[in-house]
Design a protein around this motif. Structure first.
Motif, PDB file in Angstrom:
ATOM      1  N   THR A 103      30.251  28.401  28.447  1.00 31.62           N
ATOM      2  CA  THR A 103      31.427  27.549  28.247  1.00 31.62           C
ATOM      3  C   THR A 103      32.364  27.625  29.443  1.00 31.62           C
ATOM      4  O   THR A 103      32.879  26.599  29.904  1.00 31.62           O
ATOM      5  N   ALA A 104      32.577  28.819  29.976  1.00 30.65           N
ATOM      6  CA  ALA A 104      33.435  28.977  31.157  1.00 30.65           C
ATOM      7  C   ALA A 104      32.868  28.215  32.347  1.00 30.65           C
ATOM      8  O   ALA A 104      33.607  27.542  33.075  1.00 30.65           O
ATOM      9  N   GLU A 105      31.567  28.310  32.537  1.00 35.41           N
ATOM     10  CA  GLU A 105      30.928  27.587  33.649  1.00 35.41           C
ATOM     11  C   GLU A 105      31.075  26.083  33.451  1.00 35.41           C
ATOM     12  O   GLU A 105      31.447  25.358  34.382  1.00 35.41           O
ATOM     13  N   GLU A 106      30.796  25.607  32.256  1.00 34.92           N
ATOM     14  CA  GLU A 106      30.890  24.168  31.968  1.00 34.92           C
ATOM     15  C   GLU A 106      32.304  23.635  32.156  1.00 34.92           C
ATOM     16  O   GLU A 106      32.489  22.498  32.589  1.00 34.92           O
ATOM     17  N   ASN A 107      33.303  24.459  31.826  1.00 31.17           N
ATOM     18  CA  ASN A 107      34.701  24.023  31.920  1.00 31.17           C
ATOM     19  C   ASN A 107      35.381  24.434  33.223  1.00 31.17           C
ATOM     20  O   ASN A 107      36.570  24.189  33.397  1.00 31.17           O
ATOM     21  N   GLY A 108      34.655  25.060  34.122  1.00 36.32           N
ATOM     22  CA  GLY A 108      35.220  25.434  35.421  1.00 36.32           C
ATOM     23  C   GLY A 108      36.339  26.451  35.314  1.00 36.32           C
ATOM     24  O   GLY A 108      37.323  26.372  36.047  1.00 36.32           O
ATOM     25  N   CYS A 109      36.201  27.415  34.402  1.00 40.76           N
ATOM     26  CA  CYS A 109      37.241  28.426  34.229  1.00 40.76           C
ATOM     27  C   CYS A 109      36.809  29.745  34.870  1.00 40.76           C
ATOM     28  O   CYS A 109      36.049  30.515  34.284  1.00 40.76           O
ATOM     29  N   GLY A 110      37.312  29.980  36.076  1.00 36.99           N
ATOM     30  CA  GLY A 110      36.981  31.204  36.798  1.00 36.99           C
ATOM     31  C   GLY A 110      37.478  32.456  36.110  1.00 36.99           C
ATOM     32  O   GLY A 110      36.838  33.507  36.187  1.00 36.99           O
ATOM     33  N   TYR A 111      38.631  32.364  35.436  1.00 37.94           N
ATOM     34  CA  TYR A 111      39.151  33.538  34.737  1.00 37.94           C
ATOM     35  C   TYR A 111      38.171  33.963  33.644  1.00 37.94           C
ATOM     36  O   TYR A 111      37.753  35.117  33.577  1.00 37.94           O
ATOM     37  N   CYS A 112      37.810  33.035  32.774  1.00 36.03           N
ATOM     38  CA  CYS A 112      36.930  33.375  31.652  1.00 36.03           C
ATOM     39  C   CYS A 112      35.532  33.751  32.133  1.00 36.03           C
ATOM     40  O   CYS A 112      34.907  34.653  31.562  1.00 36.03           O
ATOM     41  N   LEU A 113      35.045  33.100  33.181  1.00 32.35           N
ATOM     42  CA  LEU A 113      33.743  33.465  33.706  1.00 32.35           C
ATOM     43  C   LEU A 113      33.763  34.908  34.195  1.00 32.35           C
ATOM     44  O   LEU A 113      32.857  35.693  33.902  1.00 32.35           O
ATOM     45  N   SER A 114      34.808  35.277  34.902  1.00 30.52           N
ATOM     46  CA  SER A 114      34.932  36.645  35.404  1.00 30.52           C
ATOM     47  C   SER A 114      35.067  37.641  34.255  1.00 30.52           C
ATOM     48  O   SER A 114      34.382  38.668  34.214  1.00 30.52           O
ATOM     49  N   ALA A 115      35.943  37.333  33.301  1.00 30.53           N
ATOM     50  CA  ALA A 115      36.169  38.233  32.169  1.00 30.53           C
ATOM     51  C   ALA A 115      34.903  38.411  31.341  1.00 30.53           C
ATOM     52  O   ALA A 115      34.506  39.539  31.009  1.00 30.53           O
ATOM     53  N   HIS A 116      34.233  37.309  31.010  1.00 32.61           N
ATOM     54  CA  HIS A 116      33.071  37.405  30.121  1.00 32.61           C
ATOM     55  C   HIS A 116      31.819  37.900  30.840  1.00 32.61           C
ATOM     56  O   HIS A 116      30.905  38.405  30.189  1.00 32.61           O
ATOM     57  N   THR A 117      31.785  37.794  32.155  1.00 30.74           N
ATOM     58  CA  THR A 117      30.703  38.458  32.885  1.00 30.74           C
ATOM     59  C   THR A 117      30.856  39.964  32.731  1.00 30.74           C
ATOM     60  O   THR A 117      29.887  40.670  32.422  1.00 30.74           O
ATOM     61  N   ALA A 118      32.082  40.459  32.901  1.00 29.68           N
ATOM     62  CA  ALA A 118      32.332  41.896  32.726  1.00 29.68           C
ATOM     63  C   ALA A 118      32.081  42.321  31.279  1.00 29.68           C
ATOM     64  O   ALA A 118      31.413  43.334  31.020  1.00 29.68           O
ATOM     65  N   LEU A 119      32.586  41.555  30.329  1.00 26.87           N
ATOM     66  CA  LEU A 119      32.394  41.892  28.914  1.00 26.87           C
ATOM     67  C   LEU A 119      30.928  41.768  28.507  1.00 26.87           C
ATOM     68  O   LEU A 119      30.433  42.550  27.687  1.00 26.87           O
ATOM     69  N   GLY A 120      30.227  40.800  29.076  1.00 27.67           N
ATOM     70  CA  GLY A 120      28.804  40.633  28.795  1.00 27.67           C
ATOM     71  C   GLY A 120      28.007  41.836  29.256  1.00 27.67           C
ATOM     72  O   GLY A 120      27.098  42.303  28.557  1.00 27.67           O
ATOM     73  N   LYS A 121      28.343  42.355  30.434  1.00 23.70           N
ATOM     74  CA  LYS A 121      27.661  43.562  30.925  1.00 23.70           C
ATOM     75  C   LYS A 121      27.951  44.736  29.993  1.00 23.70           C
ATOM     76  O   LYS A 121      27.061  45.535  29.700  1.00 23.70           O
ATOM     77  N   MET A 122      29.197  44.824  29.511  1.00 22.78           N
ATOM     78  CA  MET A 122      29.547  45.891  28.567  1.00 22.78           C
ATOM     79  C   MET A 122      28.766  45.747  27.253  1.00 22.78           C
ATOM     80  O   MET A 122      28.492  46.738  26.581  1.00 22.78           O
ATOM     81  N   ALA A 123      28.420  44.495  26.892  1.00 20.02           N
ATOM     82  CA  ALA A 123      27.655  44.239  25.668  1.00 20.02           C
ATOM     83  C   ALA A 123      26.151  44.430  25.882  1.00 20.02           C
ATOM     84  O   ALA A 123      25.377  44.292  24.943  1.00 20.02           O
TER      85      ALA A 123
END
Length: 189
Positions: free
Chosen positions: A76-96
């Motif tokens: 969703t972040a990629e589709e909507n061009g949201c660098g903040y959410c892409l960065s945050a959820h990449t970090a959170l995804g790795k934690m998951a």
């Protein structure tokens, strides 16, 4: 085309000097995450919005697993061009437990297995068609093994992420996670 770097347009609330409901909510976020990310401190401009976000986000962990939720978030972040959410959820995804390869694949709508792939294709359809998916889109995700409740949660996760994507894009929220660049869009916002 390079995405223009946006300066913060909505100020963060300083967690240390926050008062009332905003402070209580930020304290709860800090207790859970170890810090209050800029998204939260910016949403705290309206404690009602921060509380609604935290409640909605907190209730979505009951059916879909954390990995799939994070895959939906990076897509969703990629589709909507949201660098903040892409960065945050990449970090959170790795934690998951997601690997770098799984995160990159999810950003393009591809899952780590057929079932997650179907969920991500469905989420991508929800985004691109603004919710007006066809019968075939719904049937494909059902055929992959998702129940009506799980499909409902996929849509809810997309909607929650659209909210944070749009908010961060409007606010120009400063990225406070390791920065991840959007595909073909230049600098992350």
């Amino acid at each position: 085309m390079e995405k223009e770097k946006i300066m913060s347009r909505i100020n963060v609330i300083d967690h240390q000097s926050a008062e009332g409901k905003a402070k209580d909510l930020l304290d709860a976020v800090k207790a859970k995450l170890g810090f209050a990310p800029n998204l939260m401190t910016t949403l705290a401009q309206s404690p009602a919005v921060l509380e609604a976000y935290l409640t909605f986000s907190g209730t979505l962990g009951t059916t879909l697993n954390a990995k799939l939720r994070e895959q939906i978030s990076v897509l969703t972040a990629e589709e909507n061009g949201c660098g903040y959410c892409l960065s945050a959820h990449t970090a959170l995804g790795k934690m998951a437990g997601l690997t770098e390869e799984e995160i990159l694949a999810a950003r393009s709508g591809n899952g780590d297995d057929a079932k997650n792939g179907a969920a991500l294709k469905f989420a991508q359809a929800v985004l691109s068609k603004r919710g007006t998916v066809g019968d075939a889109d719904v049937q494909a995700v059902k055929d992959a093994g998702f129940s009506d409740g799980e499909i409902t949660e996929i849509v809810a996760n997309v909607a929650l992420n659209v909210f944070t994507n749009y908010f961060n894009n409007v606010a120009g929220t400063e990225v406070d996670f390791p920065r991840v660049e959007l595909f073909g869009r230049g600098t992350a916002a």
